[in-house]
Design a protein around this motif. Structure first.
Motif, PDB file in Angstrom:
ATOM      1  N   ASN A 230       0.822  -1.222   0.000  1.00 27.36           N
ATOM      2  CA  ASN A 230       0.000   0.000   0.000  1.00 27.36           C
ATOM      3  C   ASN A 230       0.848   1.260   0.000  1.00 27.36           C
ATOM      4  O   ASN A 230       0.504   2.251  -0.642  1.00 27.36           O
ATOM      5  N   LEU A 231       1.952   1.190   0.724  1.00 24.53           N
ATOM      6  CA  LEU A 231       2.854   2.357   0.757  1.00 24.53           C
ATOM      7  C   LEU A 231       3.293   2.710  -0.670  1.00 24.53           C
ATOM      8  O   LEU A 231       3.243   3.870  -1.081  1.00 24.53           O
ATOM      9  N   LEU A 232       3.699   1.689  -1.412  1.00 24.84           N
ATOM     10  CA  LEU A 232       4.151   1.937  -2.795  1.00 24.84           C
ATOM     11  C   LEU A 232       2.994   2.448  -3.646  1.00 24.84           C
ATOM     12  O   LEU A 232       3.146   3.382  -4.435  1.00 24.84           O
ATOM     13  N   LYS A 233       1.863   1.840  -3.494  1.00 21.57           N
ATOM     14  CA  LYS A 233       0.706   2.165  -4.325  1.00 21.57           C
ATOM     15  C   LYS A 233       0.197   3.589  -4.060  1.00 21.57           C
ATOM     16  O   LYS A 233      -0.201   4.301  -4.982  1.00 21.57           O
ATOM     17  N   ASP A 234       0.215   3.973  -2.778  1.00 21.84           N
ATOM     18  CA  ASP A 234      -0.400   5.260  -2.404  1.00 21.84           C
ATOM     19  C   ASP A 234       0.554   6.449  -2.513  1.00 21.84           C
ATOM     20  O   ASP A 234       0.143   7.580  -2.302  1.00 21.84           O
ATOM     21  N   ASN A 235       1.816   6.173  -2.753  1.00 17.61           N
ATOM     22  CA  ASN A 235       2.777   7.287  -2.718  1.00 17.61           C
ATOM     23  C   ASN A 235       3.651   7.303  -3.970  1.00 17.61           C
ATOM     24  O   ASN A 235       4.872   7.134  -3.899  1.00 17.61           O
ATOM     25  N   THR A 236       3.010   7.503  -5.070  1.00 16.08           N
ATOM     26  CA  THR A 236       3.744   7.557  -6.333  1.00 16.08           C
ATOM     27  C   THR A 236       4.214   9.000  -6.572  1.00 16.08           C
ATOM     28  O   THR A 236       3.678   9.949  -5.993  1.00 16.08           O
ATOM     29  N   VAL A 237       5.199   9.111  -7.438  1.00 18.50           N
ATOM     30  CA  VAL A 237       5.834  10.426  -7.636  1.00 18.50           C
ATOM     31  C   VAL A 237       4.951  11.381  -8.448  1.00 18.50           C
ATOM     32  O   VAL A 237       4.063  10.955  -9.193  1.00 18.50           O
ATOM     33  N   ASP A 238       5.264  12.676  -8.310  1.00 18.16           N
ATOM     34  CA  ASP A 238       4.504  13.704  -9.034  1.00 18.16           C
ATOM     35  C   ASP A 238       5.012  13.879 -10.464  1.00 18.16           C
ATOM     36  O   ASP A 238       4.290  14.363 -11.326  1.00 18.16           O
ATOM     37  N   PHE A 239       6.286  13.561 -10.668  1.00 15.93           N
ATOM     38  CA  PHE A 239       6.850  13.706 -12.008  1.00 15.93           C
ATOM     39  C   PHE A 239       8.022  12.742 -12.160  1.00 15.93           C
ATOM     40  O   PHE A 239       8.519  12.180 -11.173  1.00 15.93           O
ATOM     41  N   ILE A 240       8.427  12.558 -13.399  1.00 18.89           N
ATOM     42  CA  ILE A 240       9.531  11.634 -13.686  1.00 18.89           C
ATOM     43  C   ILE A 240      10.713  12.438 -14.204  1.00 18.89           C
ATOM     44  O   ILE A 240      10.600  13.139 -15.215  1.00 18.89           O
ATOM     45  N   SER A 241      11.817  12.352 -13.476  1.00 17.94           N
ATOM     46  CA  SER A 241      12.993  13.061 -13.971  1.00 17.94           C
ATOM     47  C   SER A 241      14.032  12.049 -14.413  1.00 17.94           C
ATOM     48  O   SER A 241      14.014  10.884 -13.998  1.00 17.94           O
ATOM     49  N   PHE A 242      14.909  12.486 -15.263  1.00 11.21           N
ATOM     50  CA  PHE A 242      15.927  11.556 -15.782  1.00 11.21           C
ATOM     51  C   PHE A 242      17.149  12.302 -16.283  1.00 11.21           C
ATOM     52  O   PHE A 242      17.102  13.506 -16.570  1.00 11.21           O
TER      53      PHE A 242
END
Ligand code: BG6
Length: 480
Positions: A296-308
């Motif tokens: 649940n921690l992983l599922k509920d706390n995804t990032v706002d943007f993807i940097s690379f």
């Protein structure tokens, strides 16, 4: 206009490559300090050399680096002259928690970063802060085994809580781990991992990566709770994998290689491991032991943007005839259609557009290019007015082509892009080689590979060019 008015133009650095001041302000020893220049560097970074302390036989370029610790005001003033909207920097963990496992932070370390943020604020430059960029307090490695140990999640959470709380007035852009996929290639650098004889290195790396991924989700959670305005991103070393030829085996290998990077973004951005990763873990006999709470921690706390970061694409082949393996951390064969930098990194601006499209197709979150640039040998010369400078037209050409490609991805393909921070906006120590002579900056720093030099700063030709690019919001990329 291709780019929105609030597009974040700027430059990027990392604490261990610019700061120096390794034993000042109460800072503790870190893995990045004991990583030497020279032939032993690779062994240390890959976790097979057990470097725990400094010795007399090696030169350690990170100890002093380019001394941003004492020059930050001068450097930020130069960034402001170029018109930076954003400055990417990282926190040296061992400046805040010298050993990593203390209960209370080191005030002198916090004060240093607060001073830096205040200086940026003076010029209206937004900080983009990487919480860890390849650094780990040495004590966490010798006492706990680095990121193999889930206890590091707790120490990292403490670090995040302190940073988000203390710097709430100054920082809203954050990255959790720099190039999180680097753990698979340079595990001592990426996660403080060292290996015993006979240890299953692959398993150890994925276990450590899992701990970092959980820690990253905690950072997102804590960061959003402390300040809902925080924008928190993941960061991956990107660059599309090309099959060397259209042989189905090469095509599939390229897909497999791509997946080694994508699985990290899947967890951070979609909140779960992709099925191919689960299958791979099963084959390896690796049980991550995930509890429902962790899922649940992983599922509920995804990032706002993807940097690379993007420096080049990679080319892979199943056939030995395709040629020798080239490249640093990411090995592949030479792409016959591309020129390479002096360090053998393929130069592929269109590959940036391809990479941006692939990432957006898959995840549909805004992107942020937080590293891109050309590592090259620069020569300090006198210009027509007798001022010292570097005629780095090759760097301008590289950046121009890449900015044009990113512009195409935005304008023609509709990829949402938050900003662009060119790597090593001021010359800094190379992560892979420890050299100063592999220079990326708009600003030249007088220092050589052995640590000689005045540390004086000089503007290169690219300095004024980038200033113009920013002032025109990317519309004017011309050389003059
Ligand atoms: C990325 C890192 O891998 O590439 C940076 O995030 C690094 O720390 C950059 O410096 C360029 O690589 P190098 O080896 O040329 O310094």
């Amino acid at each position: 206009m291709s780019f929105p008015n609030d597009f974040l133009w700027g430059g990027a650095t990392a604490a261990n490559q610019v700061e120096g001041g390794w034993n000042e302000g109460g800072r503790g020893l870190a893995n990045v300090d004991v990583t030497p220049w020279g032939a032993d560097r690779r062994k240390v970074m890959s976790g097979t050399a057990n470097a725990h302390a400094l010795d007399q036989n090696h030169f350690y370029p990170g100890l002093e680096a380019v001394d941003f610790y004492h020059h930050y005001k001068e450097d930020i003033a130069l960034f402001a002259q170029m018109g930076f909207k954003v400055f990417r920097m990282s926190i040296a963990w061992s400046r805040i928690f010298p050993n990593g496992d203390e209960e209370t932070p080191n005030e002198e370390g916090l004060q240093f970063y607060e001073d830096v943020f205040k200086e940026l604020q003076k010029y209206g430059i937004e900080p983009l802060v990487t919480i860890t960029h390849f650094d780990c307090p040495m004590h966490l490695i010798t006492e706990y085994g680095g990121w193999k140990n889930p206890k590091l999640i707790e120490f990292y959470k403490r670090l995040c809580t302190v940073l988000f709380t203390r710097f709430k007035p100054y920082v809203k852009w954050w990255l959790t781990f720099n190039e999180i996929n680097m753990i698979l290639h340079l595990p001592f650098m990426g996660a403080g991992l060292e290996f015993e004889e006979g240890e299953d290195q692959e398993k150890a790396k994925y276990l450590a990566a899992h701990n970092e991924l959980l820690a990253s989700a905690w950072a997102v959670k804590i960061g959003h709770e402390i300040n809902p305005e925080n924008r928190i991103g993941c960061m991956v070393a990107a660059g599309e994998f090309y099959p060397y030829c259209s042989m189905p085996e090469d095509v599939f290998l390229a897909k497999e290689k791509e997946r080694e990077n994508l699985l990290f973004i899947d967890v951070q951005s979609r909140g779960e491991y992709p099925r191919y990763a689960q299958k791979m873990f099963e084959r390896m006999g690796l049980d991550l032991g995930m509890s429902p709470d962790q899922e649940n921690l992983l599922k509920d706390n995804t990032v706002d943007f993807i940097s690379f970061s993007y420096y080049s694409t990679r080319c892979v082949s199943t056939r030995p005839e395709a040629g020798e393996q080239v490249g640093n951390a990411f090995k592949g064969v030479r792409n016959p259609y591309l020129k390479a930098s002096d360090w053998g990194w393929a130069i592929d601006p269109l590959g940036l557009r391809t990479t941006m499209n692939s990432l957006y197709d898959l995840y549909q979150k805004p992107l942020f290019i937080v590293e891109n640039g050309l590592g090259a040998t620069d020569e300090l010369i006198k210009d027509e007015n007798g001022e010292w400078t570097v005629a780095d037209d090759y760097r301008i050409e590289y950046l121009k082509a890449h900015i044009q490609a990113m512009k195409d991805a935005v304008e023609l393909d509709g990829v949402p892009l938050l900003g662009y921070t060119s790597w090593g906006c001021i010359d800094l120590v190379s992560a892979s080689t420890g050299e100063m002579s592999k220079r990326y900056g708009f600003i030249y720093v007088d220092r050589d590979d052995q640590g000689n030099g005045t540390l004086k700063r000089y503007k290169k030709k690219s300095f004024d060019w980038y200033k113009k690019v920013i002032a025109s919001n990317g519309e004017d990329l011309s050389n003059n």
